[in-house]
Structures are given as C-alpha cells and as structure tokens.
Scaffold this active site. Structure first.
Site, PDB file in Angstrom:
ATOM      1  N   TYR A  41       0.859  -1.180   0.000  1.00  0.00           N
ATOM      2  CA  TYR A  41       0.000   0.000   0.000  1.00  0.00           C
ATOM      3  C   TYR A  41       0.898   1.234   0.000  1.00  0.00           C
ATOM      4  CZ  TYR A  41      -3.631   3.273   1.771  1.00  0.00           C
ATOM      5  OH  TYR A  41      -4.496   4.330   1.955  1.00  0.00           O
TER       6      TYR A  41
ATOM      7  N   LYS B 281      -1.497  -1.360  -4.128  1.00  0.00           N
ATOM      8  CA  LYS B 281      -2.512  -0.303  -4.133  1.00  0.00           C
ATOM      9  C   LYS B 281      -1.741   1.002  -4.093  1.00  0.00           C
ATOM     10  CE  LYS B 281      -6.218   1.875  -1.443  1.00  0.00           C
ATOM     11  NZ  LYS B 281      -5.716   3.235  -1.703  1.00  0.00           N
TER      12      LYS B 281
END
Length: 314
Positions: free
Chosen positions: A139, A167
């Site tokens: 992330y 992400k």
C-alpha cells in the site's frame, strides 16, 4: 507468489469503520455496509485501511473488524484487510489472525512516521512476506507514511515473494501510470484507472482495479470494470467523465482529504446523505457539523445526479 496466484480485479471500496456517536465500535453497521456492497456487485472490499480509521482502533478491535468483514461477505466478494503498524511483529500478528479468519489477503503500507529508506522498505516487505506466507498487497500511501514508493522501488517490491499486488495512492499520476506499466507483469495494480486518462491506459496497456474511498456511485463503480472486461468503452468513458467532474468538487488534490473536513468524516457524511450505512468517526477525527458545508456537499451530490433535488414546498 505473484499476480497469477490471486484473481483480484475490479472495484474494491475502501470500507469505513462505523463507530457510535459516543465512540464505540459499531459492528452491526459494518456488517450491513459490507452486505450492501455485496448486493451492489462490488468485486471486493478493503477494511482497516485509511478510510477504516485503523489508527484509532485497538488491536482487538482490528481483529473484530476483520472477522465481521469475512462473516458479512460470506464468500460473495474478496476481503482484503489492512494490517499496517509500526513494527513487523504487529503486522505479522494481525496478518496471521486475518488469514486464519478467512480473508483473501493483507494490505500493508510502510510503517507510518519512520520514513524508511528504499532498502529498508524492501526488507520490511521481505520480513512480513516470509512470516505470513500469504498474499500481501503493498500500500503506497505517501500522505500517511511520509514516503512515496516510486517506480524503481515498486519494481523491486514486485519481486518480493508473497507480494501479489500494489494499491498505489501516489498523488503523482504520471508516476502511477509508469509504475503500472513497469510492474503489471508480476503484480496486480490498483489505482486511478477510473478517469478519462485511465480509460485510455486500460485500452492500450491494461490494468487490474481500483480501491476507492467507499462507493458513492454504488453499482456503476463495479459496472465500470465489467464494461472494461466486455469492451464497452463508451460506457466506461461516460462513468470516468462523471468521476473526473465529481472528484475535485469534493476532495483535495491527491485525494488525501475532503474539501470540507477529513477524508473519513467527509466520506461518512456523504454516505449518510446517500442512505449508506456509515456510522460516525472516532476521535481524534471530528465530524463535519457546519450546516453550510453539509448543504454544499448535498448540493454537489444533487448536481451530479447522485441525489434527487430537494422538494420545494409552497
């Protein structure tokens, strides 16, 4: 492990964690929200990420959120659980619990505040991956961690065993699309493809999905990806243009905060207007209470066709 070991694709709302007005964890509302997302055809959900206010929960509460998400999803959509913390040991403990509870993968940012160097970031994910032996999502959240995982570093992380996806929430769109181009052969990439520029990239280079802050549009968000898979570019572009128009009215550049308050507080206020289960924020976040701001937010939803205009009575 690599991208071929998972089937994650499409629209994954970043799920808010509902709290009561006095600050208690509101698991029934969380269950109702995930149930609504499943009914609206979302392809997956991400809980205990930035929208999920993981930073104001105890470790036991984070475990309860993971368990509730799996129970509510009932296999109808993929469940990814944020396990970010300041130590690898804490990430590993949360991650092992989440995997045992039945989640599909864990999402981890570099530790907040510390500002790791690139070699330290690689070592961080190597240690976590070796311990969990489960699918891991990198992330990239520069506003929360103080570092931006650029293309060169993402390229290195794509080779870490257990890392199957990224992400990428960088505010730098050029960097995002270069990262997508570089690493998609090894990991799945989730990011801002649901834009006019993103549609062009999807057509020419491909892309895997978007993790968005909730789902203000509802069913049209996962439909965008189903249109992509079906090759319906006109429908894709129509939704992307709507999103491009709405976003700057509500969110600051880079998407790290709302125009009227914190990301979590504004998202929950908007969700209430759209009759989506949301609950309240928990301190240190504060709710949006200014009546003019709330009226403006409601007017924006009406301008963009997400809410019917208010009825005028004589």
């Amino acid at each position: 492990m690599n991208r071929d070991d998972v089937d994650w694709a499409g629209y994954y709302p970043a799920v808010v964690t509902p709290f009561t007005e006095t600050g208690e964890l509101d698991l029934p509302t969380l269950h109702a929200l995930i149930d609504q997302y499943a009914d609206r055809g979302m392809h997956g959900v991400v809980v205990n990420g930035t929208c999920g206010e993981w930073f104001s929960q105890s470790e036991d509460e984070r475990r309860q959120v993971a368990e509730t998400a799996v129970a509510a999803a009932r296999g109808r959509l993929r469940v990814l659980v944020g396990c970010t913390s300041n130590t690898a040991a804490n990430v590993q403990a949360l991650g092992r619990h989440a995997i045992d509870a039945g989640v599909d993968g864990v999402l981890v940012s570099p530790p907040p505040y510390i500002k790791l160097f690139p070699n330290e970031v690689v070592a961080w994910y190597e240690e976590i991956g070796a311990s969990l032996r489960a699918p891991v999502v990198v992330y990239n959240w520069p506003h929360g961690t103080g570092i931006d995982i650029g293309t060169e570093l993402a390229d290195r992380l794509a080779d870490v065993d257990a890392v199957v996806a990224i992400k990428d929430s960088t505010p730098d769109a050029d960097q995002f699309f270069e990262t997508s181009r570089r690493v998609r052969d090894r990991v799945r990439v989730f990011g801002p493809y649901m834009s006019a520029r993103g549609v062009d990239v999807l057509r020419s280079e491909g892309g895997d999905g978007t993790v968005g802050g909730g789902s203000l549009y509802g069913r049209p968000d996962p439909q965008f990806w189903e249109d992509h898979w079906a090759g319906d570019v006109d429908r894709m572009r129509a939704h992307a243009e709507r999103s491009d128009r709405l976003f700057p009215k509500l969110w600051l550049p880079g998407g790290w905060a709302g125009q009227f308050g914190s990301y979590q507080a504004q998202l929950k206020a908007l969700m209430h207007m759209l009759d989506q289960p949301a609950g309240h924020v928990r301190r240190p976040r504060l709710p949006i209470t200014d009546a003019d701001d709330l009226r403006t937010m409601r007017s924006i939803l009406q301008e963009e066709g997400l809410l019917a205009p208010d009825r005028v009575t004589a």
